[in-house]
Design a protein around this motif. Sequence first.
Motif, PDB file in Angstrom:
ATOM      1  N   PRO A  40       0.809  -1.227   0.000  1.00 30.29           N
ATOM      2  CA  PRO A  40       0.000   0.000   0.000  1.00 30.29           C
ATOM      3  C   PRO A  40       0.843   1.278   0.000  1.00 30.29           C
ATOM      4  O   PRO A  40       0.470   2.260  -0.659  1.00 30.29           O
ATOM      5  CB  PRO A  40      -0.820  -0.128   1.285  1.00 30.29           C
ATOM      6  CG  PRO A  40      -0.950  -1.593   1.497  1.00 30.29           C
ATOM      7  CD  PRO A  40       0.358  -2.182   1.045  1.00 30.29           C
ATOM      8  N   ASP A  41       1.986   1.259   0.707  1.00 24.10           N
ATOM      9  CA  ASP A  41       2.782   2.485   0.773  1.00 24.10           C
ATOM     10  C   ASP A  41       3.506   2.792  -0.534  1.00 24.10           C
ATOM     11  O   ASP A  41       4.110   3.859  -0.672  1.00 24.10           O
ATOM     12  CB  ASP A  41       3.769   2.432   1.946  1.00 24.10           C
ATOM     13  CG  ASP A  41       4.768   1.293   1.833  1.00 24.10           C
ATOM     14  OD1 ASP A  41       4.468   0.282   1.171  1.00 24.10           O
ATOM     15  OD2 ASP A  41       5.866   1.423   2.411  1.00 24.10           O
TER      16      ASP A  41
ATOM     17  N   TYR B 198       1.818   3.199  -3.171  1.00 24.87           N
ATOM     18  CA  TYR B 198       0.802   3.966  -3.895  1.00 24.87           C
ATOM     19  C   TYR B 198       0.595   5.309  -3.191  1.00 24.87           C
ATOM     20  O   TYR B 198       0.267   5.348  -2.001  1.00 24.87           O
ATOM     21  CB  TYR B 198      -0.519   3.194  -3.949  1.00 24.87           C
ATOM     22  CG  TYR B 198      -0.424   1.905  -4.742  1.00 24.87           C
ATOM     23  CD1 TYR B 198      -0.875   1.838  -6.056  1.00 24.87           C
ATOM     24  CD2 TYR B 198       0.137   0.758  -4.182  1.00 24.87           C
ATOM     25  CE1 TYR B 198      -0.771   0.663  -6.794  1.00 24.87           C
ATOM     26  CE2 TYR B 198       0.247  -0.419  -4.914  1.00 24.87           C
ATOM     27  CZ  TYR B 198      -0.210  -0.463  -6.210  1.00 24.87           C
ATOM     28  OH  TYR B 198      -0.096  -1.628  -6.926  1.00 24.87           O
TER      29      TYR B 198
ATOM     30  N   HIS C 268      -4.533   7.765  -1.702  1.00 28.64           N
ATOM     31  CA  HIS C 268      -5.370   6.875  -0.900  1.00 28.64           C
ATOM     32  C   HIS C 268      -6.698   7.534  -0.553  1.00 28.64           C
ATOM     33  O   HIS C 268      -6.785   8.756  -0.419  1.00 28.64           O
ATOM     34  CB  HIS C 268      -4.653   6.475   0.387  1.00 28.64           C
ATOM     35  CG  HIS C 268      -3.494   5.565   0.165  1.00 28.64           C
ATOM     36  ND1 HIS C 268      -3.538   4.207   0.420  1.00 28.64           N
ATOM     37  CD2 HIS C 268      -2.247   5.808  -0.322  1.00 28.64           C
ATOM     38  CE1 HIS C 268      -2.370   3.663   0.115  1.00 28.64           C
ATOM     39  NE2 HIS C 268      -1.573   4.614  -0.347  1.00 28.64           N
TER      40      HIS C 268
ATOM     41  N   VAL D 254      -6.645  12.077   3.026  1.00 27.15           N
ATOM     42  CA  VAL D 254      -7.642  11.305   2.286  1.00 27.15           C
ATOM     43  C   VAL D 254      -7.945  12.041   0.984  1.00 27.15           C
ATOM     44  O   VAL D 254      -8.396  13.189   0.989  1.00 27.15           O
ATOM     45  CB  VAL D 254      -8.930  11.121   3.113  1.00 27.15           C
ATOM     46  CG1 VAL D 254      -9.998  10.398   2.292  1.00 27.15           C
ATOM     47  CG2 VAL D 254      -8.628  10.340   4.393  1.00 27.15           C
TER      48      VAL D 254
ATOM     49  N   GLN E  54      -8.675  -2.057  -2.358  1.00 29.30           N
ATOM     50  CA  GLN E  54      -9.065  -1.957  -0.948  1.00 29.30           C
ATOM     51  C   GLN E  54      -8.105  -2.839  -0.150  1.00 29.30           C
ATOM     52  O   GLN E  54      -8.191  -4.066  -0.162  1.00 29.30           O
ATOM     53  CB  GLN E  54     -10.508  -2.428  -0.758  1.00 29.30           C
ATOM     54  CG  GLN E  54     -11.028  -2.223   0.652  1.00 29.30           C
ATOM     55  CD  GLN E  54     -12.449  -2.741   0.798  1.00 29.30           C
ATOM     56  OE1 GLN E  54     -12.656  -3.940   0.975  1.00 29.30           O
ATOM     57  NE2 GLN E  54     -13.434  -1.851   0.694  1.00 29.30           N
ATOM     58  N   TRP E  55      -7.185  -2.200   0.559  1.00 29.82           N
ATOM     59  CA  TRP E  55      -6.088  -2.957   1.167  1.00 29.82           C
ATOM     60  C   TRP E  55      -6.263  -3.211   2.665  1.00 29.82           C
ATOM     61  O   TRP E  55      -5.503  -4.002   3.245  1.00 29.82           O
ATOM     62  CB  TRP E  55      -4.750  -2.281   0.886  1.00 29.82           C
ATOM     63  CG  TRP E  55      -4.623  -0.843   1.306  1.00 29.82           C
ATOM     64  CD1 TRP E  55      -4.901   0.256   0.544  1.00 29.82           C
ATOM     65  CD2 TRP E  55      -4.148  -0.350   2.558  1.00 29.82           C
ATOM     66  NE1 TRP E  55      -4.638   1.418   1.248  1.00 29.82           N
ATOM     67  CE2 TRP E  55      -4.170   1.061   2.487  1.00 29.82           C
ATOM     68  CE3 TRP E  55      -3.704  -0.953   3.732  1.00 29.82           C
ATOM     69  CZ2 TRP E  55      -3.775   1.882   3.551  1.00 29.82           C
ATOM     70  CZ3 TRP E  55      -3.305  -0.150   4.801  1.00 29.82           C
ATOM     71  CH2 TRP E  55      -3.343   1.247   4.701  1.00 29.82           C
TER      72      TRP E  55
ATOM     73  N   ARG F  63      -9.715   1.358   3.803  1.00 31.05           N
ATOM     74  CA  ARG F  63      -8.805   2.242   3.086  1.00 31.05           C
ATOM     75  C   ARG F  63      -8.501   1.653   1.721  1.00 31.05           C
ATOM     76  O   ARG F  63      -8.428   0.441   1.543  1.00 31.05           O
ATOM     77  CB  ARG F  63      -7.519   2.471   3.883  1.00 31.05           C
ATOM     78  CG  ARG F  63      -7.771   3.133   5.241  1.00 31.05           C
ATOM     79  CD  ARG F  63      -6.504   3.701   5.827  1.00 31.05           C
ATOM     80  NE  ARG F  63      -5.991   4.769   4.977  1.00 31.05           N
ATOM     81  CZ  ARG F  63      -4.774   5.324   5.146  1.00 31.05           C
ATOM     82  NH1 ARG F  63      -3.966   4.869   6.089  1.00 31.05           N
ATOM     83  NH2 ARG F  63      -4.369   6.292   4.349  1.00 31.05           N
ATOM     84  N   ASN F  64      -8.320   2.556   0.754  1.00 26.15           N
ATOM     85  CA  ASN F  64      -8.186   2.168  -0.647  1.00 26.15           C
ATOM     86  C   ASN F  64      -7.077   2.962  -1.315  1.00 26.15           C
ATOM     87  O   ASN F  64      -6.903   4.153  -1.043  1.00 26.15           O
ATOM     88  CB  ASN F  64      -9.503   2.430  -1.388  1.00 26.15           C
ATOM     89  CG  ASN F  64     -10.672   1.737  -0.728  1.00 26.15           C
ATOM     90  OD1 ASN F  64     -10.934   0.573  -0.976  1.00 26.15           O
ATOM     91  ND2 ASN F  64     -11.398   2.451   0.139  1.00 26.15           N
ATOM     92  N   ALA F  65      -6.357   2.284  -2.205  1.00 27.60           N
ATOM     93  CA  ALA F  65      -5.304   2.949  -2.968  1.00 27.60           C
ATOM     94  C   ALA F  65      -5.731   3.069  -4.422  1.00 27.60           C
ATOM     95  O   ALA F  65      -6.309   2.140  -4.993  1.00 27.60           O
ATOM     96  CB  ALA F  65      -4.006   2.152  -2.872  1.00 27.60           C
TER      97      ALA F  65
ATOM     98  N   TRP G 192      -3.645  10.417 -10.967  1.00 26.38           N
ATOM     99  CA  TRP G 192      -4.900  10.672 -10.258  1.00 26.38           C
ATOM    100  C   TRP G 192      -5.574  11.922 -10.784  1.00 26.38           C
ATOM    101  O   TRP G 192      -6.797  11.938 -11.023  1.00 26.38           O
ATOM    102  CB  TRP G 192      -4.641  10.795  -8.757  1.00 26.38           C
ATOM    103  CG  TRP G 192      -5.800  11.310  -7.965  1.00 26.38           C
ATOM    104  CD1 TRP G 192      -5.878  12.483  -7.279  1.00 26.38           C
ATOM    105  CD2 TRP G 192      -7.081  10.669  -7.762  1.00 26.38           C
ATOM    106  NE1 TRP G 192      -7.096  12.621  -6.674  1.00 26.38           N
ATOM    107  CE2 TRP G 192      -7.852  11.518  -6.948  1.00 26.38           C
ATOM    108  CE3 TRP G 192      -7.621   9.473  -8.207  1.00 26.38           C
ATOM    109  CZ2 TRP G 192      -9.161  11.204  -6.562  1.00 26.38           C
ATOM    110  CZ3 TRP G 192      -8.926   9.148  -7.817  1.00 26.38           C
ATOM    111  CH2 TRP G 192      -9.666  10.004  -7.014  1.00 26.38           C
TER     112      TRP G 192
END
Length: 273
Positions: free
Chosen positions: A60-61, A63, A66, A87, A236-237, A252-254, A262
């Motif tokens: 996750p980190d 990405y 989030h 966020v 979704q991690w 939480r989602n990346a 993005w």
Amino acid sequence: MPLPLFRASASRASTPGGHRPGRAVAMIGALAATLLLAACQSASLDARDLGLTGVSGTRPDHYPVHGIDVSKYQGEIDWSAAKRGGVAFAYIKSTEGGDRVDSAFARNWKDAKAAAMPRGAYHFFYWCRPGAEQARWFIANVPKDPAALPPVLDVEWTPDSPTCTRRPPRDEMVREMTAFMDALERHYGVRPIIYAPIDIHRDRLVGTFPNHQFWLRGVKDHPDTNYTERDFRFWQWTATGTVPGVTGEVDRNAFSGTRDDWQRWLAAHSTGS
């Protein structure tokens, strides 16, 4: 991760009684179809056309972008604090089946927008109700906001449901999901995203919906480990995350891309594009 090219087809129009439309009507229809196709393409651009570079990391980190997804169970959210805390986006539960609205949806929808938080709505699918009927319910309850993220169809098995534990065959699932998503795409002008956990994807969805973006659940491993033949736009991690502005745990989602990715994706996929 690159996604398949968008493809669309226009249906043929006819007049009552089977008579062919006049030349002027046909020309108007062709122009309308062209404009509609252009609108759909602008709202469902392929990641390669957007020039997205993607992220190849497996943690996750790796990405940088989030977000969270929320429902009534998160209680009242301080959306400004969440945004200040990093966020970048939120998906908010709106509806379920054909007769349920999340009791916090209206408040979250309004307050997230007031905090300038990019947000979209998601619908929890009910396997004992037609997709078209569920689409009508979503449309009746989710405002048509040109700044909103694409709507999401959340498909999961429901073994603990008190009313519907069906696991429809693949053909039926694809048919009803398609009916739901096509109706939303016509109404909101943007192609919905599909949220799917590992089991339902493995059981029914491998190889389906090649032209839709997917949001995949993987709380123990990166999605590449457990999803066959599937790229993803969101991951979704965790279901036990914490962020400023939300009391207790939150999903939480990346986003699968860089910060520049993005911004390009956000501009292309708002429902007003």
